[in-house]
Scaffold this active site. Structure first.
Site, PDB file in Angstrom:
ATOM      1  N   ASP A   1      -3.469 -18.114   0.398  1.00 37.50           N
ATOM      2  CA  ASP A   1      -4.488 -18.758  -0.447  1.00 37.50           C
ATOM      3  C   ASP A   1      -5.236 -19.822   0.342  1.00 37.50           C
ATOM      4  O   ASP A   1      -6.455 -19.950   0.280  1.00 37.50           O
ATOM      5  CB  ASP A   1      -3.870 -19.322  -1.739  1.00 37.50           C
ATOM      6  CG  ASP A   1      -2.607 -20.129  -1.502  1.00 37.50           C
ATOM      7  OD1 ASP A   1      -2.051 -20.093  -0.390  1.00 37.50           O
ATOM      8  OD2 ASP A   1      -2.162 -20.808  -2.456  1.00 37.50           O
TER       9      ASP A   1
ATOM     10  N   ASP B   1     -12.675  -8.639   4.094  1.00 34.46           N
ATOM     11  CA  ASP B   1     -13.931  -8.594   3.334  1.00 34.46           C
ATOM     12  C   ASP B   1     -14.532  -9.996   3.251  1.00 34.46           C
ATOM     13  O   ASP B   1     -15.745 -10.183   3.372  1.00 34.46           O
ATOM     14  CB  ASP B   1     -13.708  -8.083   1.895  1.00 34.46           C
ATOM     15  CG  ASP B   1     -13.932  -6.583   1.763  1.00 34.46           C
ATOM     16  OD1 ASP B   1     -13.591  -5.854   2.713  1.00 34.46           O
ATOM     17  OD2 ASP B   1     -14.441  -6.145   0.707  1.00 34.46           O
TER      18      ASP B   1
ATOM     19  N   LYS C   1       2.706 -15.359   2.495  1.00 38.86           N
ATOM     20  CA  LYS C   1       2.910 -16.072   1.233  1.00 38.86           C
ATOM     21  C   LYS C   1       4.412 -16.356   1.151  1.00 38.86           C
ATOM     22  O   LYS C   1       5.114 -15.928   0.228  1.00 38.86           O
ATOM     23  CB  LYS C   1       2.402 -15.212   0.065  1.00 38.86           C
ATOM     24  CG  LYS C   1       2.381 -15.912  -1.286  1.00 38.86           C
ATOM     25  CD  LYS C   1       1.272 -16.949  -1.416  1.00 38.86           C
ATOM     26  CE  LYS C   1       1.396 -17.697  -2.743  1.00 38.86           C
ATOM     27  NZ  LYS C   1       0.442 -18.832  -2.857  1.00 38.86           N
TER      28      LYS C   1
ATOM     29  N   TYR D   1       0.821  -1.206   0.000  1.00 34.69           N
ATOM     30  CA  TYR D   1       0.000   0.000   0.000  1.00 34.69           C
ATOM     31  C   TYR D   1       0.861   1.265   0.000  1.00 34.69           C
ATOM     32  O   TYR D   1       0.471   2.287  -0.550  1.00 34.69           O
ATOM     33  CB  TYR D   1      -0.891   0.043   1.246  1.00 34.69           C
ATOM     34  CG  TYR D   1      -2.230  -0.635   1.084  1.00 34.69           C
ATOM     35  CD1 TYR D   1      -2.304  -1.983   0.772  1.00 34.69           C
ATOM     36  CD2 TYR D   1      -3.411   0.076   1.259  1.00 34.69           C
ATOM     37  CE1 TYR D   1      -3.534  -2.605   0.641  1.00 34.69           C
ATOM     38  CE2 TYR D   1      -4.635  -0.540   1.135  1.00 34.69           C
ATOM     39  CZ  TYR D   1      -4.693  -1.883   0.827  1.00 34.69           C
ATOM     40  OH  TYR D   1      -5.916  -2.483   0.700  1.00 34.69           O
TER      41      TYR D   1
ATOM     42  N   ASP E   1      -6.635  -6.815   4.039  1.00 30.87           N
ATOM     43  CA  ASP E   1      -7.726  -6.133   3.338  1.00 30.87           C
ATOM     44  C   ASP E   1      -8.646  -7.167   2.705  1.00 30.87           C
ATOM     45  O   ASP E   1      -9.865  -7.132   2.869  1.00 30.87           O
ATOM     46  CB  ASP E   1      -7.131  -5.211   2.262  1.00 30.87           C
ATOM     47  CG  ASP E   1      -8.216  -4.514   1.461  1.00 30.87           C
ATOM     48  OD1 ASP E   1      -9.165  -4.011   2.078  1.00 30.87           O
ATOM     49  OD2 ASP E   1      -8.118  -4.495   0.220  1.00 30.87           O
TER      50      ASP E   1
HETATM   51  C1  IPM Z   1     -10.445  -0.988   3.791  1.00 25.52           C
HETATM   52  C2  IPM Z   1     -10.626  -0.382   2.433  1.00 25.52           C
HETATM   53  C3  IPM Z   1      -9.425   0.502   2.111  1.00 25.52           C
HETATM   54  C4  IPM Z   1      -8.198  -0.384   2.121  1.00 25.52           C
HETATM   55  C5  IPM Z   1      -9.531   1.296   0.793  1.00 25.52           C
HETATM   56  C6  IPM Z   1     -10.775   2.140   0.750  1.00 25.52           C
HETATM   57  C7  IPM Z   1      -8.307   2.114   0.542  1.00 25.52           C
HETATM   58  O1  IPM Z   1     -10.825  -1.369   1.484  1.00 25.52           O
HETATM   59  O2  IPM Z   1     -10.326  -0.231   4.775  1.00 25.52           O
HETATM   60  O3  IPM Z   1     -10.442  -2.218   3.889  1.00 25.52           O
HETATM   61  O4  IPM Z   1      -7.885  -1.015   1.101  1.00 25.52           O
HETATM   62  O5  IPM Z   1      -7.555  -0.463   3.155  1.00 25.52           O
HETATM   63 MG    MG Z   2     -11.020  -3.297   2.276  1.00 25.99          MG
END
Ligand code: IPM
Ligand code: MG
Length: 345
Positions: A212, A240, A179, A137, A236
């Site tokens: 993975d 999700d 990884k 990042y 990240d």
């Molecule tokens: C998160 C989001 C952010 C990230 C984006 C919006 C930059 O997806 O906080 O998970 O990738 O960290």
């Molecule tokens: Mg995110």
């Protein structure tokens, strides 16, 4: 009087942040707030996603509540144009928020709202500890007409400090996700995590899982996990994925913490949901639960934090379902439901 900076941002951000404010006003009426622009809203007003003034205000505060940034209006692949996400990344870096905590605990009332079967998700209670200010990042980026690069880099010190956060948070086990069969940064990561473990936390179980495989195990057997410790981008993606265990990404709060005594930032994991912005139907629960994390980690008010979390549980038990959970409750109705349960306790 503790000062909180609120950053509503874009899309559904202002709606869900207003909901969280109503909850905070009920349990912590003594807080003082200042509101600032961030993300697309700040680009429109100032030409940049994060002004120095906003960053300074956050630095001086006792905690920062952020809702969400971004939207199609500001989407661009032009490296010279400002992007809303720069606001968020600038805050993380500028406030030194290296530790991102994302708890994933599906509530029994929502077991059937998850796309995963109840038997799979039952009793899951895990915490993703994501490194937040390093890795790909924040590495150097290059772009020519025909190539682009993003550098992924980690130092020993960066890995040590996030590993300590994970071991301290663990009840039984830390699963370090990397990884290491491909990436040099992952091999360094693994060595440092094992050293910190051996020297400082020998009583916590430690296992290494390749990313993975971790993605697979997370939906195959989520109950297995206690603390998942991982680097920025893997965290990240996995967080999700983990969100769907709870039925909706609209349920997941997060805390981003820096050095002891510095202000933390509290935000839902979900984004700005431009498709439903302005309609008053967004699920405010992740934002409300993020406010609970502000109370706990930012202000040391455990009792109030737990009261908010119980009120959210009770509201869901009582049948509260916003659209993302398959129901019809509006943002306002969801907020009222949580407030009603708070008043009863
Ligand atoms: C998160 C989001 C952010 C990230 C984006 C919006 C930059 O997806 O906080 O998970 O990738 O960290
Ligand atoms: Mg995110």
């Amino acid at each position: 009087m503790p000062t909180i900076v609120t950053l509503p941002g874009d899309g559904i951000g202002p709606e869900v942040l207003a909901a969280a404010r109503r909850i905070l006003d009920a349990v912590a009426p003594d807080l003082d707030y200042t509101e600032h622009l961030v993300g697309g809203a700040s680009i429109d007003a100032h030409g940049t996603a994060l002004t120095d003034e906003t960053l300074d205000a956050c630095r001086a505060a006792d905690g920062v509540l952020l809702a969400a940034v971004g939207g199609p209006k500001w989407d661009t692949t032009d490296p010279d144009k400002p992007r809303p996400e720069q606001g968020l990344l600038g805050l993380r870096k500028g406030l030194g928020l290296f530790a991102n905590l994302r708890p994933v605990r599906p509530l029994p009332a929502l077991y059937d709202a998850s796309p995963l079967r109840r038997e799979i998700i039952e009793n899951t209670d895990l915490l993703v500890v994501r490194e937040l200010t390093g890795g790909i990042y924040f590495g150097e980026k290059t772009r020519t007409a025909t190539t682009a690069t993003d550098l992924c880099s980690y130092s020993v010190e960066e890995v040590e400090r996030i590993a300590r956060v994970a071991f301290r948070a663990a009840r039984s086990r830390v699963t370090s996700v990397d990884k290491a069969n491909v990436l040099e940064t992952s091999r360094l990561w693994r060595e440092v995590v094992h050293r910190v473990h051996g020297e400082e936390f020998p009583n916590v179980l430690l296992e290494d899982v390749l990313v993975d495989n971790a993605a697979m195990q997370l939906v195959a057997a989520p109950r297995h996990f206690d603390v998942i410790l991982t680097e920025n981008m893997f965290g990240d993606i996995l967080s999700d994925e983990a969100a769907m265990i709870t039925g909706s990404i609209g349920m997941l709060p997060s805390a981003s913490l820096g050095a002891e005594g510095d202000p933390g930032l509290f935000e839902p994991v979900h984004g700005s949901a431009p498709d439903i912005a302005g309609q008053g139907v967004a699920n405010p629960l992740a934002m409300i639960l993020s406010a609970a994390l502000l109370l706990r980690h930012g202000l040391g008010r455990e009792k109030e934090a737990a009261a908010v979390e119980s009120a959210v549980d009770a509201a869901l038990d009582g049948g509260l379902r916003t659209r993302d959970l398959g129901g019809e409750a509006t943002t306002d109705e969801a907020t009222q439901a949580v407030l009603a349960h708070l008043e009863r306790t």
